[in-house]
Design a protein around this motif. Sequence first.
Motif, mmCIF file in Angstrom:
data_model
loop_
_atom_site.group_PDB
_atom_site.id
_atom_site.type_symbol
_atom_site.label_atom_id
_atom_site.label_comp_id
_atom_site.label_asym_id
_atom_site.label_seq_id
_atom_site.Cartn_x
_atom_site.Cartn_y
_atom_site.Cartn_z
ATOM 1 N N ARG A 1 36.472 6.944 -47.052
ATOM 2 C CA ARG A 1 37.430 6.432 -46.182
ATOM 3 C C ARG A 1 36.709 6.545 -44.621
ATOM 4 O O ARG A 1 37.247 5.951 -44.019
ATOM 5 C CB ARG A 1 38.866 7.584 -46.356
ATOM 6 N N ALA B 1 37.745 10.171 -51.450
ATOM 7 C CA ALA B 1 39.061 10.147 -52.230
ATOM 8 C C ALA B 1 38.586 10.850 -53.575
ATOM 9 O O ALA B 1 37.640 10.730 -54.152
ATOM 10 C CB ALA B 1 39.590 8.918 -52.599
ATOM 11 N N SER B 2 39.546 11.759 -53.907
ATOM 12 C CA SER B 2 39.535 12.445 -54.982
ATOM 13 C C SER B 2 40.808 11.926 -56.057
ATOM 14 O O SER B 2 41.837 11.869 -55.460
ATOM 15 C CB SER B 2 39.783 13.813 -54.874
ATOM 16 N N TYR B 3 40.395 11.491 -57.124
ATOM 17 C CA TYR B 3 41.380 11.138 -58.028
ATOM 18 C C TYR B 3 41.819 11.987 -59.353
ATOM 19 O O TYR B 3 41.120 11.902 -60.192
ATOM 20 C CB TYR B 3 41.050 9.630 -58.747
ATOM 21 N N ILE C 1 45.830 10.470 -55.446
ATOM 22 C CA ILE C 1 44.759 10.540 -54.541
ATOM 23 C C ILE C 1 44.853 11.491 -53.599
ATOM 24 O O ILE C 1 45.942 11.488 -52.896
ATOM 25 C CB ILE C 1 44.943 9.065 -53.991
ATOM 26 N N THR C 2 43.872 12.478 -53.363
ATOM 27 C CA THR C 2 43.760 13.143 -52.301
ATOM 28 C C THR C 2 42.276 12.990 -51.488
ATOM 29 O O THR C 2 41.612 12.146 -52.167
ATOM 30 C CB THR C 2 43.857 14.620 -52.535
ATOM 31 N N TYR C 3 42.166 13.377 -50.314
ATOM 32 C CA TYR C 3 41.079 13.000 -49.377
ATOM 33 C C TYR C 3 40.578 14.409 -49.302
ATOM 34 O O TYR C 3 41.084 15.258 -48.701
ATOM 35 C CB TYR C 3 41.434 12.115 -48.165
#
Length: 121
Positions: free
Chosen positions: A31, A99-101, A105-107
């Motif tokens: 990002r 990004a973490s899936y 989705i979290t950053y």
Amino acid sequence: VQLQASGGGLVQSGGSLRLSCAASESIEGARAVGWYRQAPGRQRELVASMTTGDSTNYGDSVKGRFTVSRDNAKNTVYLQMTSLKPEDTAAYYCHVILASYSGGITYVNYWGQGTQVTVSS
């Protein structure tokens, strides 16, 4: 994700340095990537960042002197610093947002260890 920063050192006022930050995983979909710095007794501040689409943002004090770039093939972020001034002296930290899936989705913010830049007058 581990970030390994390098390239700091001692340089005279007016000189140049290039910092590198090698990531242990791909940064192609990051990002944002960039650099912050922190001088003794001061808060950490943004130096330069590059977001999706290669849009860049610079701290006011470094505009026109510093350039952030990235090489996705090498998973590396760079900071080219020119016309260095004593007030640029600080520990420089690379920063990546990925990004973490996992159920959505979290950053996640990742930080490298600082690399010291010292500019002598």
